[in-house]
Design a protein around this motif. Sequence first.
Motif, PDB file in Angstrom:
ATOM      1  N   ILE A  33       0.851  -1.177   0.000  1.00 20.11           N
ATOM      2  CA  ILE A  33       0.000   0.000   0.000  1.00 20.11           C
ATOM      3  C   ILE A  33       0.895   1.239   0.000  1.00 20.11           C
ATOM      4  N   GLN A  34       0.574   2.200  -0.845  1.00 18.57           N
ATOM      5  CA  GLN A  34       1.357   3.429  -0.942  1.00 18.57           C
ATOM      6  C   GLN A  34       0.675   4.595  -0.228  1.00 18.57           C
ATOM      7  N   LYS A  35      -0.661   4.634  -0.363  1.00 15.64           N
ATOM      8  CA  LYS A  35      -1.390   5.695   0.330  1.00 15.64           C
ATOM      9  C   LYS A  35      -2.859   5.307   0.448  1.00 15.64           C
ATOM     10  N   VAL A  36      -3.516   6.007   1.370  1.00 14.24           N
ATOM     11  CA  VAL A  36      -4.958   5.863   1.576  1.00 14.24           C
ATOM     12  C   VAL A  36      -5.541   7.264   1.507  1.00 14.24           C
ATOM     13  N   GLU A  37      -6.641   7.392   0.770  1.00 18.56           N
ATOM     14  CA  GLU A  37      -7.309   8.686   0.626  1.00 18.56           C
ATOM     15  C   GLU A  37      -8.742   8.532   1.113  1.00 18.56           C
ATOM     16  N   GLY A 102     -15.905 -11.952   9.297  1.00 16.13           N
ATOM     17  CA  GLY A 102     -16.829 -11.044   8.637  1.00 16.13           C
ATOM     18  C   GLY A 102     -16.561 -10.961   7.148  1.00 16.13           C
ATOM     19  N   LYS A 103     -17.261 -10.021   6.508  1.00 19.96           N
ATOM     20  CA  LYS A 103     -17.025  -9.831   5.079  1.00 19.96           C
ATOM     21  C   LYS A 103     -17.233  -8.371   4.720  1.00 19.96           C
ATOM     22  N   HIS A 104     -16.575  -7.979   3.638  1.00 19.97           N
ATOM     23  CA  HIS A 104     -16.759  -6.634   3.092  1.00 19.97           C
ATOM     24  C   HIS A 104     -16.449  -6.697   1.600  1.00 19.97           C
ATOM     25  N   LYS A 105     -16.885  -5.659   0.910  1.00 24.74           N
ATOM     26  CA  LYS A 105     -16.714  -5.606  -0.537  1.00 24.74           C
ATOM     27  C   LYS A 105     -16.105  -4.270  -0.916  1.00 24.74           C
ATOM     28  N   ASP A 106     -15.041  -4.317  -1.738  1.00 30.86           N
ATOM     29  CA  ASP A 106     -14.401  -3.116  -2.263  1.00 30.86           C
ATOM     30  C   ASP A 106     -14.539  -3.103  -3.775  1.00 30.86           C
ATOM     31  N   GLU A 107     -14.640  -1.909  -4.329  1.00 29.31           N
ATOM     32  CA  GLU A 107     -14.672  -1.781  -5.780  1.00 29.31           C
ATOM     33  C   GLU A 107     -13.250  -1.664  -6.317  1.00 29.31           C
ATOM     34  N   LEU A 108     -12.972  -2.395  -7.366  1.00 27.16           N
ATOM     35  CA  LEU A 108     -11.689  -2.305  -8.045  1.00 27.16           C
ATOM     36  C   LEU A 108     -11.783  -1.142  -9.018  1.00 27.16           C
ATOM     37  N   ILE A 109     -11.136  -0.039  -8.693  1.00 29.73           N
ATOM     38  CA  ILE A 109     -11.220   1.193  -9.476  1.00 29.73           C
ATOM     39  C   ILE A 109     -10.233   1.179 -10.633  1.00 29.73           C
ATOM     40  N   PHE A 110      -9.034   0.634 -10.369  1.00 24.51           N
ATOM     41  CA  PHE A 110      -7.990   0.606 -11.395  1.00 24.51           C
ATOM     42  C   PHE A 110      -7.112  -0.612 -11.163  1.00 24.51           C
ATOM     43  N   LEU A 111      -6.692  -1.261 -12.262  1.00 20.70           N
ATOM     44  CA  LEU A 111      -5.790  -2.395 -12.168  1.00 20.70           C
ATOM     45  C   LEU A 111      -4.915  -2.447 -13.405  1.00 20.70           C
ATOM     46  N   SER A 112      -3.601  -2.472 -13.176  1.00 20.68           N
ATOM     47  CA  SER A 112      -2.629  -2.684 -14.244  1.00 20.68           C
ATOM     48  C   SER A 112      -1.611  -3.690 -13.709  1.00 20.68           C
ATOM     49  N   LYS A 113      -0.589  -3.974 -14.477  1.00 21.94           N
ATOM     50  CA  LYS A 113       0.443  -4.906 -14.015  1.00 21.94           C
ATOM     51  C   LYS A 113       1.162  -4.375 -12.778  1.00 21.94           C
ATOM     52  N   ASN A 114       1.203  -3.049 -12.612  1.00 20.91           N
ATOM     53  CA  ASN A 114       2.001  -2.451 -11.546  1.00 20.91           C
ATOM     54  C   ASN A 114       1.237  -1.636 -10.520  1.00 20.91           C
ATOM     55  N   GLU A 115      -0.043  -1.339 -10.775  1.00 27.76           N
ATOM     56  CA  GLU A 115      -0.803  -0.494  -9.867  1.00 27.76           C
ATOM     57  C   GLU A 115      -2.221  -1.030  -9.687  1.00 27.76           C
ATOM     58  N   MET A 116      -2.758  -0.759  -8.497  1.00 32.74           N
ATOM     59  CA  MET A 116      -4.131  -1.163  -8.209  1.00 32.74           C
ATOM     60  C   MET A 116      -4.727  -0.129  -7.251  1.00 32.74           C
ATOM     61  N   ILE A 117      -6.007   0.185  -7.473  1.00 33.24           N
ATOM     62  CA  ILE A 117      -6.734   1.073  -6.570  1.00 33.24           C
ATOM     63  C   ILE A 117      -8.041   0.380  -6.196  1.00 33.24           C
ATOM     64  N   LEU A 118      -8.264   0.246  -4.888  1.00 33.47           N
ATOM     65  CA  LEU A 118      -9.512  -0.288  -4.358  1.00 33.47           C
ATOM     66  C   LEU A 118     -10.247   0.828  -3.634  1.00 33.47           C
ATOM     67  N   GLU A 119     -11.589   0.783  -3.693  1.00 39.07           N
ATOM     68  CA  GLU A 119     -12.388   1.786  -2.991  1.00 39.07           C
ATOM     69  C   GLU A 119     -13.439   1.094  -2.143  1.00 39.07           C
ATOM     70  N   SER A 120     -13.485   1.456  -0.860  1.00 33.77           N
ATOM     71  CA  SER A 120     -14.462   0.866   0.059  1.00 33.77           C
ATOM     72  C   SER A 120     -15.825   1.512  -0.130  1.00 33.77           C
ATOM     73  N   LYS A 121     -16.837   0.939   0.501  1.00 35.30           N
ATOM     74  CA  LYS A 121     -18.184   1.522   0.395  1.00 35.30           C
ATOM     75  C   LYS A 121     -18.261   2.881   1.074  1.00 35.30           C
ATOM     76  N   GLU A 122     -17.288   3.169   1.967  1.00 35.38           N
ATOM     77  CA  GLU A 122     -17.214   4.479   2.625  1.00 35.38           C
ATOM     78  C   GLU A 122     -16.447   5.497   1.775  1.00 35.38           C
ATOM     79  N   LYS A 123     -16.095   5.101   0.530  1.00 39.55           N
ATOM     80  CA  LYS A 123     -15.381   5.958  -0.428  1.00 39.55           C
ATOM     81  C   LYS A 123     -13.934   6.225  -0.021  1.00 39.55           C
ATOM     82  N   VAL A 124     -13.345   5.308   0.733  1.00 42.72           N
ATOM     83  CA  VAL A 124     -11.924   5.372   1.070  1.00 42.72           C
ATOM     84  C   VAL A 124     -11.174   4.624  -0.031  1.00 42.72           C
ATOM     85  N   LYS A 125     -10.155   5.270  -0.606  1.00 44.61           N
ATOM     86  CA  LYS A 125      -9.385   4.666  -1.688  1.00 44.61           C
ATOM     87  C   LYS A 125      -8.037   4.190  -1.167  1.00 44.61           C
ATOM     88  N   PHE A 126      -7.673   2.973  -1.579  1.00 44.13           N
ATOM     89  CA  PHE A 126      -6.416   2.344  -1.201  1.00 44.13           C
ATOM     90  C   PHE A 126      -5.574   2.188  -2.464  1.00 44.13           C
TER      91      PHE A 126
END
Length: 137
Positions: A33-37, A102-126
């Motif tokens: 993980i590089q940052k959380v927004e 428990g369980k939770h679901k994140d949206e996969l916002i971006f995916l490449s060979k080198n980068e990935m961004i996930l977003e939680s239902k609370e709109k927190v981006k990883f």
Amino acid sequence: MKNIILLLFVIFSSCSQKIDVSKIDFINGYWQIQKVEDANGNEKEYKINEFYDYFEVKKNIGFHKKVQWQPTNKFLVNDAQDNLKIIPKDDKVFLEFYSQFGKHKDELIFLSKNEMILESKEKVKFYYDKVIINTNK
């Protein structure tokens, strides 16, 4: 007026990027993980992180676990892991994590060979970067 509407449509449609489900295998491997927004745009950067996220997915089913790199070029691994299901839905892709805790679901916002961004239902981006591990030392 039609030109303005067309221009706005092009701008907004180019901002949202559809995930190519055929490339979901890019998720396999080690990530840091590089940052959380948060939803307000506040960022927390992780310049040094001793933990890695490991993902393994085959045919939209797999698992995710936290691992810790050791100076011996090995990973400290325990039995704790989240099972993982890839769920394509309405031009979006979701990662559903579930375990005995428990369980939770994140949206996969971006995916490449080198980068990935996930977003939680609370709109927190990883924001993650892929890590290439050489364990042959």
